[in-house]
Motif scaffolding. Sequence first.
Motif, PDB file in Angstrom:
ATOM      1  N   UNK A  65     -14.616   8.501  45.687  1.00 13.93           N
ATOM      2  CA  UNK A  65     -14.094   8.478  47.050  1.00 13.93           C
ATOM      3  C   UNK A  65     -15.285   8.358  47.995  1.00 13.93           C
ATOM      4  N   UNK A  66     -15.452   7.195  48.604  1.00 14.94           N
ATOM      5  CA  UNK A  66     -16.595   6.930  49.462  1.00 14.94           C
ATOM      6  C   UNK A  66     -16.122   6.391  50.811  1.00 14.94           C
ATOM      7  N   UNK A  67     -16.878   6.650  51.882  1.00  8.88           N
ATOM      8  CA  UNK A  67     -16.565   5.991  53.155  1.00  8.88           C
ATOM      9  C   UNK A  67     -16.666   4.478  52.983  1.00  8.88           C
ATOM     10  N   UNK A  68     -15.671   3.760  53.510  1.00  6.34           N
ATOM     11  CA  UNK A  68     -15.631   2.315  53.381  1.00  6.34           C
ATOM     12  C   UNK A  68     -15.834   1.659  54.744  1.00  6.34           C
ATOM     13  N   UNK A  69     -16.613   0.597  54.763  1.00  5.71           N
ATOM     14  CA  UNK A  69     -16.872  -0.166  55.983  1.00  5.71           C
ATOM     15  C   UNK A  69     -16.392  -1.588  55.754  1.00  5.71           C
ATOM     16  N   UNK A  70     -15.391  -2.015  56.497  1.00  5.17           N
ATOM     17  CA  UNK A  70     -14.891  -3.377  56.346  1.00  5.17           C
ATOM     18  C   UNK A  70     -15.924  -4.356  56.898  1.00  5.17           C
ATOM     19  N   UNK A  71     -16.364  -5.272  56.066  1.00  6.59           N
ATOM     20  CA  UNK A  71     -17.347  -6.278  56.477  1.00  6.59           C
ATOM     21  C   UNK A  71     -16.967  -7.594  55.815  1.00  6.59           C
ATOM     22  N   UNK A  72     -16.379  -8.496  56.601  1.00  7.76           N
ATOM     23  CA  UNK A  72     -15.866  -9.744  56.063  1.00  7.76           C
ATOM     24  C   UNK A  72     -16.307 -10.905  56.938  1.00  7.76           C
ATOM     25  N   UNK A  73     -15.821 -12.098  56.638  1.00  5.25           N
ATOM     26  CA  UNK A  73     -16.325 -13.293  57.322  1.00  5.25           C
ATOM     27  C   UNK A  73     -16.052 -13.275  58.819  1.00  5.25           C
ATOM     28  N   UNK A  74     -15.052 -12.527  59.277  1.00 11.58           N
ATOM     29  CA  UNK A  74     -14.697 -12.532  60.686  1.00 11.58           C
ATOM     30  C   UNK A  74     -15.448 -11.483  61.505  1.00 11.58           C
ATOM     31  N   UNK A  75     -16.077 -10.515  60.845  1.00 12.56           N
ATOM     32  CA  UNK A  75     -16.763  -9.461  61.608  1.00 12.56           C
ATOM     33  C   UNK A  75     -18.143  -9.143  61.058  1.00 12.56           C
ATOM     34  N   UNK A  76     -18.696 -10.027  60.224  1.00 11.96           N
ATOM     35  CA  UNK A  76     -19.907  -9.679  59.474  1.00 11.96           C
ATOM     36  C   UNK A  76     -21.067  -9.289  60.367  1.00 11.96           C
ATOM     37  N   UNK A  77     -21.277 -10.025  61.451  1.00 15.32           N
ATOM     38  CA  UNK A  77     -22.423  -9.724  62.321  1.00 15.32           C
ATOM     39  C   UNK A  77     -22.264  -8.364  62.993  1.00 15.32           C
ATOM     40  N   UNK A  78     -21.063  -8.078  63.513  1.00 14.19           N
ATOM     41  CA  UNK A  78     -20.837  -6.798  64.181  1.00 14.19           C
ATOM     42  C   UNK A  78     -20.867  -5.640  63.193  1.00 14.19           C
ATOM     43  N   UNK A  79     -20.197  -5.796  62.042  1.00 14.60           N
ATOM     44  CA  UNK A  79     -20.149  -4.719  61.060  1.00 14.60           C
ATOM     45  C   UNK A  79     -21.512  -4.458  60.441  1.00 14.60           C
ATOM     46  N   UNK A  80     -22.359  -5.467  60.413  1.00 15.15           N
ATOM     47  CA  UNK A  80     -23.705  -5.278  59.861  1.00 15.15           C
ATOM     48  C   UNK A  80     -24.466  -4.216  60.649  1.00 15.15           C
ATOM     49  N   UNK A  81     -24.186  -4.101  61.935  1.00 11.41           N
ATOM     50  CA  UNK A  81     -24.884  -3.102  62.746  1.00 11.41           C
ATOM     51  C   UNK A  81     -24.534  -1.682  62.300  1.00 11.41           C
ATOM     52  N   UNK A  82     -23.280  -1.474  61.857  1.00 13.00           N
ATOM     53  CA  UNK A  82     -22.910  -0.157  61.329  1.00 13.00           C
ATOM     54  C   UNK A  82     -23.702   0.163  60.066  1.00 13.00           C
ATOM     55  N   UNK A  83     -23.848  -0.852  59.218  1.00 14.37           N
ATOM     56  CA  UNK A  83     -24.599  -0.655  57.980  1.00 14.37           C
ATOM     57  C   UNK A  83     -26.060  -0.381  58.287  1.00 14.37           C
ATOM     58  N   UNK A  84     -26.644  -1.157  59.212  1.00 11.86           N
ATOM     59  CA  UNK A  84     -28.060  -0.959  59.568  1.00 11.86           C
ATOM     60  C   UNK A  84     -28.304   0.444  60.112  1.00 11.86           C
ATOM     61  N   UNK A  85     -27.359   0.969  60.881  1.00 11.85           N
ATOM     62  CA  UNK A  85     -27.516   2.327  61.418  1.00 11.85           C
ATOM     63  C   UNK A  85     -27.546   3.353  60.289  1.00 11.85           C
ATOM     64  N   UNK A  86     -26.707   3.161  59.283  1.00 10.95           N
ATOM     65  CA  UNK A  86     -26.709   4.083  58.142  1.00 10.95           C
ATOM     66  C   UNK A  86     -28.012   3.965  57.347  1.00 10.95           C
ATOM     67  N   UNK A  87     -28.478   2.728  57.153  1.00 11.89           N
ATOM     68  CA  UNK A  87     -29.735   2.539  56.430  1.00 11.89           C
ATOM     69  C   UNK A  87     -30.894   3.182  57.185  1.00 11.89           C
ATOM     70  N   UNK A  88     -30.891   3.055  58.497  1.00  8.51           N
ATOM     71  CA  UNK A  88     -31.974   3.625  59.313  1.00  8.51           C
ATOM     72  C   UNK A  88     -32.008   5.148  59.210  1.00  8.51           C
ATOM     73  N   UNK A  89     -30.854   5.746  58.932  1.00 10.97           N
ATOM     74  CA  UNK A  89     -30.808   7.211  58.794  1.00 10.97           C
ATOM     75  C   UNK A  89     -31.140   7.664  57.370  1.00 10.97           C
ATOM     76  N   UNK A  90     -31.464   6.693  56.497  1.00  9.86           N
ATOM     77  CA  UNK A  90     -31.864   7.046  55.136  1.00  9.86           C
ATOM     78  C   UNK A  90     -30.760   7.001  54.107  1.00  9.86           C
ATOM     79  N   UNK A  91     -29.595   6.527  54.490  1.00 10.92           N
ATOM     80  CA  UNK A  91     -28.488   6.459  53.535  1.00 10.92           C
ATOM     81  C   UNK A  91     -28.646   5.262  52.592  1.00 10.92           C
TER      82      UNK A  91
END
Length: 295
Positions: A65-91
Amino acid sequence: MLLQAAAAAAGGQRFAAGALYVVATPIGNLADLTLRAIHLLDLVDAVACEDTRVTGRLLHHLGLDKPLIALHEHNELAASQQVLARLASGERVAYASDAGTPAISDPGAALVAAAAAAGHPVVAIPGASSVVAALSVAGDAQATGFGFHGFLPPKGQERRDALDALLALPGSQVLFEAPHRIHKLIELLAELAPQRQLTICRELTKQFEQVHTLAAADAPGWLAADAQRGRGEFVLVLHAVPAASTAPAAAAEGERVLALLLRELPLKQAVTLAADISGAPRNALYSRALELREG
């Protein structure tokens, strides 16, 4: 037991924090998920994915059971920012498309580029690939390499032009196609390259998997002979032209006829007629026509 086996196999490896993990998932058969991928999905803090429903079912099957982030062809650029924020925090964050390896005719490339540009490690967790699977069972012994083209333009002159161009390329050529367009693509291949060998792979790794190799000219009849053959997802391997498949005389006659026809006709019409008249391979004549026009 499965998570324990995965941890025993891959747990000794180092999985850096603040890294993006590009995870290949099964293309049909769940058993093709690697132990390393299972361990990684257990380890990460979140999973970005093409479709949360598809990846959610995969994780549920694994008991995760993991947090899921929808990242698909229609939102990839915007959703990537959510991923980058998590990576920046060390996740640690995984990315999975619906099936197979991300960023190959699937979303993921923009996310990978953004993560790398931000200085985060990007790690491949390899696994199932329909492209490699199809090539492995095509038996194209003449090929010295391959090209991958994904889905061609869906219709009209754009599709014909794309197919014309790839027919002139060396090596095996791999295409994807959806069931509602497979008949038209097969008919076009039979028209443009009737003598080329074609491997049709349907529903790879699934219960009704089917692999069949034949001349492109015979493919429409084979497909139409059984309604089941037109169902499912398709990977096509257009085999390379054998190096010695055409006699020198036919090749020379083809070039002679082509040069004459190009004076009066459009390039594609001249190529088709020159191939029909001389017996020389159409893709070789097409390449020669481009050289003559450019010269």
